[in-house]
Motif scaffolding. Structure first.
Motif, PDB file in Angstrom:
ATOM      1  N   SER A  17       0.833  -1.205   0.000  1.00  0.00           N
ATOM      2  CA  SER A  17       0.000   0.000   0.000  1.00  0.00           C
ATOM      3  C   SER A  17       0.866   1.253   0.000  1.00  0.00           C
ATOM      4  CB  SER A  17      -0.898   0.026   1.244  1.00  0.00           C
ATOM      5  OG  SER A  17      -1.754  -1.093   1.288  1.00  0.00           O
ATOM      6  N   LEU A  18       0.297   2.309  -0.537  1.00  0.00           N
ATOM      7  CA  LEU A  18       0.911   3.628  -0.487  1.00  0.00           C
ATOM      8  C   LEU A  18      -0.196   4.659  -0.378  1.00  0.00           C
ATOM      9  CD1 LEU A  18       3.685   3.717  -3.275  1.00  0.00           C
ATOM     10  CD2 LEU A  18       4.040   3.939  -0.808  1.00  0.00           C
ATOM     11  N   ARG A  19       0.144   5.802   0.191  1.00  0.00           N
ATOM     12  CA  ARG A  19      -0.794   6.911   0.202  1.00  0.00           C
ATOM     13  C   ARG A  19      -0.133   8.130  -0.427  1.00  0.00           C
ATOM     14  NH1 ARG A  19      -3.707  10.228   5.125  1.00  0.00           N
ATOM     15  NH2 ARG A  19      -1.594  11.078   5.346  1.00  0.00           N
ATOM     16  N   LEU A  20      -0.728   8.613  -1.478  1.00  0.00           N
ATOM     17  CA  LEU A  20      -0.254   9.821  -2.134  1.00  0.00           C
ATOM     18  C   LEU A  20      -0.992  11.029  -1.582  1.00  0.00           C
ATOM     19  CD1 LEU A  20      -0.149   8.615  -5.856  1.00  0.00           C
ATOM     20  CD2 LEU A  20       1.571   8.346  -4.063  1.00  0.00           C
ATOM     21  N   SER A  21      -0.286  12.141  -1.520  1.00  0.00           N
ATOM     22  CA  SER A  21      -0.873  13.399  -1.067  1.00  0.00           C
ATOM     23  C   SER A  21      -0.656  14.466  -2.123  1.00  0.00           C
ATOM     24  CB  SER A  21      -0.230  13.855   0.245  1.00  0.00           C
ATOM     25  OG  SER A  21      -0.380  12.896   1.263  1.00  0.00           O
ATOM     26  N   CYS A  22      -1.597  15.367  -2.195  1.00  0.00           N
ATOM     27  CA  CYS A  22      -1.476  16.505  -3.107  1.00  0.00           C
ATOM     28  C   CYS A  22      -1.994  17.744  -2.379  1.00  0.00           C
ATOM     29  CB  CYS A  22      -2.263  16.266  -4.385  1.00  0.00           C
ATOM     30  SG  CYS A  22      -2.351  17.704  -5.482  1.00  0.00           S
ATOM     31  N   THR A  23      -1.100  18.666  -2.133  1.00  0.00           N
ATOM     32  CA  THR A  23      -1.471  19.899  -1.457  1.00  0.00           C
ATOM     33  C   THR A  23      -1.682  20.992  -2.496  1.00  0.00           C
ATOM     34  OG1 THR A  23      -0.198  19.273   0.483  1.00  0.00           O
ATOM     35  CG2 THR A  23      -0.772  21.593   0.261  1.00  0.00           C
ATOM     36  N   ASP A  24      -2.811  21.671  -2.380  1.00  0.00           N
ATOM     37  CA  ASP A  24      -3.123  22.699  -3.367  1.00  0.00           C
ATOM     38  C   ASP A  24      -3.103  24.083  -2.754  1.00  0.00           C
ATOM     39  OD1 ASP A  24      -6.046  21.404  -2.520  1.00  0.00           O
ATOM     40  OD2 ASP A  24      -6.068  23.599  -2.612  1.00  0.00           O
ATOM     41  N   SER A  25      -2.877  25.042  -3.583  1.00  0.00           N
ATOM     42  CA  SER A  25      -2.958  26.442  -3.171  1.00  0.00           C
ATOM     43  C   SER A  25      -3.485  27.251  -4.339  1.00  0.00           C
ATOM     44  CB  SER A  25      -1.596  26.970  -2.722  1.00  0.00           C
ATOM     45  OG  SER A  25      -0.671  26.901  -3.782  1.00  0.00           O
ATOM     46  N   GLY A  26      -4.152  28.327  -4.022  1.00  0.00           N
ATOM     47  CA  GLY A  26      -4.648  29.205  -5.070  1.00  0.00           C
ATOM     48  C   GLY A  26      -5.984  28.805  -5.660  1.00  0.00           C
ATOM     49  N   LEU A  27      -6.673  27.834  -5.053  1.00  0.00           N
ATOM     50  CA  LEU A  27      -7.996  27.449  -5.573  1.00  0.00           C
ATOM     51  C   LEU A  27      -9.016  28.466  -5.074  1.00  0.00           C
ATOM     52  CD1 LEU A  27      -8.096  23.565  -5.160  1.00  0.00           C
ATOM     53  CD2 LEU A  27      -7.736  24.901  -7.225  1.00  0.00           C
ATOM     54  N   THR A  28      -9.366  29.390  -5.906  1.00  0.00           N
ATOM     55  CA  THR A  28     -10.264  30.459  -5.493  1.00  0.00           C
ATOM     56  C   THR A  28     -11.687  30.268  -5.983  1.00  0.00           C
ATOM     57  OG1 THR A  28      -9.647  31.755  -7.435  1.00  0.00           O
ATOM     58  CG2 THR A  28      -8.379  32.126  -5.418  1.00  0.00           C
ATOM     59  N   TYR A  29     -11.921  29.316  -6.893  1.00  0.00           N
ATOM     60  CA  TYR A  29     -13.280  29.120  -7.383  1.00  0.00           C
ATOM     61  C   TYR A  29     -14.059  28.254  -6.402  1.00  0.00           C
ATOM     62  CZ  TYR A  29      -9.977  26.102  -9.953  1.00  0.00           C
ATOM     63  OH  TYR A  29      -8.914  25.330 -10.335  1.00  0.00           O
ATOM     64  N   GLY A  30     -15.356  28.505  -6.311  1.00  0.00           N
ATOM     65  CA  GLY A  30     -16.164  27.871  -5.285  1.00  0.00           C
ATOM     66  C   GLY A  30     -16.349  26.384  -5.485  1.00  0.00           C
ATOM     67  N   SER A  31     -16.487  25.955  -6.718  1.00  0.00           N
ATOM     68  CA  SER A  31     -16.659  24.526  -6.973  1.00  0.00           C
ATOM     69  C   SER A  31     -15.528  24.052  -7.878  1.00  0.00           C
ATOM     70  CB  SER A  31     -18.015  24.256  -7.632  1.00  0.00           C
ATOM     71  OG  SER A  31     -18.131  24.971  -8.837  1.00  0.00           O
ATOM     72  N   TYR A  32     -15.042  22.880  -7.568  1.00  0.00           N
ATOM     73  CA  TYR A  32     -13.887  22.390  -8.320  1.00  0.00           C
ATOM     74  C   TYR A  32     -13.802  20.869  -8.197  1.00  0.00           C
ATOM     75  CZ  TYR A  32     -12.083  22.469  -3.581  1.00  0.00           C
ATOM     76  OH  TYR A  32     -11.924  22.286  -2.226  1.00  0.00           O
ATOM     77  N   CYS A  33     -13.046  20.304  -9.074  1.00  0.00           N
ATOM     78  CA  CYS A  33     -12.760  18.871  -9.046  1.00  0.00           C
ATOM     79  C   CYS A  33     -11.262  18.692  -8.812  1.00  0.00           C
ATOM     80  CB  CYS A  33     -13.113  18.204 -10.372  1.00  0.00           C
ATOM     81  SG  CYS A  33     -14.820  18.415 -10.893  1.00  0.00           S
ATOM     82  N   LEU A  34     -10.936  17.677  -8.074  1.00  0.00           N
ATOM     83  CA  LEU A  34      -9.547  17.272  -7.888  1.00  0.00           C
ATOM     84  C   LEU A  34      -9.414  15.832  -8.362  1.00  0.00           C
ATOM     85  CD1 LEU A  34      -9.007  18.839  -4.402  1.00  0.00           C
ATOM     86  CD2 LEU A  34      -7.566  19.331  -6.379  1.00  0.00           C
ATOM     87  N   GLY A  35      -8.427  15.587  -9.175  1.00  0.00           N
ATOM     88  CA  GLY A  35      -8.283  14.246  -9.726  1.00  0.00           C
ATOM     89  C   GLY A  35      -6.878  13.720  -9.618  1.00  0.00           C
ATOM     90  N   TRP A  36      -6.774  12.415  -9.603  1.00  0.00           N
ATOM     91  CA  TRP A  36      -5.490  11.720  -9.694  1.00  0.00           C
ATOM     92  C   TRP A  36      -5.427  11.015 -11.035  1.00  0.00           C
ATOM     93  CZ3 TRP A  36      -1.369  12.218  -6.657  1.00  0.00           C
ATOM     94  CH2 TRP A  36      -1.540  12.698  -5.352  1.00  0.00           C
ATOM     95  N   PHE A  37      -4.309  11.188 -11.689  1.00  0.00           N
ATOM     96  CA  PHE A  37      -4.062  10.570 -12.983  1.00  0.00           C
ATOM     97  C   PHE A  37      -2.730   9.850 -12.931  1.00  0.00           C
ATOM     98  CE2 PHE A  37      -7.436  12.663 -15.409  1.00  0.00           C
ATOM     99  CZ  PHE A  37      -7.784  13.657 -14.524  1.00  0.00           C
ATOM    100  N   ARG A  38      -2.506   8.964 -13.867  1.00  0.00           N
ATOM    101  CA  ARG A  38      -1.220   8.281 -13.914  1.00  0.00           C
ATOM    102  C   ARG A  38      -0.818   8.056 -15.356  1.00  0.00           C
ATOM    103  NH1 ARG A  38      -2.967   2.366 -11.439  1.00  0.00           N
ATOM    104  NH2 ARG A  38      -4.186   1.629 -13.248  1.00  0.00           N
ATOM    105  N   GLN A  39       0.471   7.967 -15.531  1.00  0.00           N
ATOM    106  CA  GLN A  39       1.009   7.699 -16.857  1.00  0.00           C
ATOM    107  C   GLN A  39       2.190   6.762 -16.745  1.00  0.00           C
ATOM    108  OE1 GLN A  39       1.991  11.197 -19.171  1.00  0.00           O
ATOM    109  NE2 GLN A  39       1.843  10.036 -21.084  1.00  0.00           N
ATOM    110  N   ALA A  40       2.020   5.587 -17.305  1.00  0.00           N
ATOM    111  CA  ALA A  40       3.101   4.618 -17.347  1.00  0.00           C
ATOM    112  C   ALA A  40       3.943   4.870 -18.597  1.00  0.00           C
ATOM    113  CB  ALA A  40       2.537   3.202 -17.367  1.00  0.00           C
ATOM    114  N   VAL A  41       5.152   4.371 -18.580  1.00  0.00           N
ATOM    115  CA  VAL A  41       6.055   4.560 -19.712  1.00  0.00           C
ATOM    116  C   VAL A  41       5.442   3.956 -20.974  1.00  0.00           C
ATOM    117  CG1 VAL A  41       8.318   3.993 -20.640  1.00  0.00           C
ATOM    118  CG2 VAL A  41       8.086   4.623 -18.231  1.00  0.00           C
ATOM    119  N   GLY A  42       5.368   4.753 -22.013  1.00  0.00           N
ATOM    120  CA  GLY A  42       4.844   4.276 -23.277  1.00  0.00           C
ATOM    121  C   GLY A  42       3.336   4.238 -23.378  1.00  0.00           C
ATOM    122  N   LYS A  43       2.655   4.738 -22.352  1.00  0.00           N
ATOM    123  CA  LYS A  43       1.194   4.717 -22.358  1.00  0.00           C
ATOM    124  C   LYS A  43       0.642   6.125 -22.206  1.00  0.00           C
ATOM    125  CE  LYS A  43       0.626   0.026 -20.569  1.00  0.00           C
ATOM    126  NZ  LYS A  43      -0.057  -0.822 -19.547  1.00  0.00           N
TER     127      LYS A  43
END
Length: 123
Positions: A17-43
């Motif tokens: 198991s692993l836990r990834l974190s993403c800290t954001d700053s500057g999100l000034t709009y009231g509604s927003y989406c946060l997503g996790w994406f990944r990219q493997a080599v060659g994909k």
């Protein structure tokens, strides 16, 4: 100025198991989406999970359902990706991204701001 900073990647054995974190700053709009994406080599980059910042509703890629959990700590301006039962196919660079709005899906082209990525390697 929106900034996203990922952390928590690393090397782990299959089944771990692993836990990834993403800290954001500057999100000034009231509604927003946060997503996790990944990219493997060659994909292509693929969406893993997304969460609506306002209501906390989530969406997952079929390949990670039941294994990964996305969550948001508003007090810490941080979104997490808890990953369990990792396998070699999860090896990739993982990116955090955000976009304004409430329609949160997993299309990478929909997202406006991106972090620098954190590497996850499963062996």
């Amino acid at each position: 100025h929106v900034q996203l900073v990922e952390s928590g990647g690393g090397s782990v054995q299959a089944g771990g198991s692993l836990r990834l974190s993403c800290t954001d700053s500057g999100l000034t709009y009231g509604s927003y989406c946060l997503g996790w994406f990944r990219q493997a080599v060659g994909k292509e980059r693929e969406g893993v999970a997304a969460i609506m910042g306002l209501l906390g509703s989530t969406v997952y890629a079929d390949s990670v359902k039941g294994r990964f959990t996305i969550s948001r700590d508003k007090d810490k301006d941080t979104v997490y990706l808890q990953m369990h039962s990792l396998n070699s196919e999860d090896t990739a660079m993982y990116y955090c991204a955000t976009k304004p709005g409430t329609y949160c899906r997993l299309g990478a082209s929909d997202y406006s701001y991106w972090g620098q990525g954190t590497q996850v390697t499963v062996s």
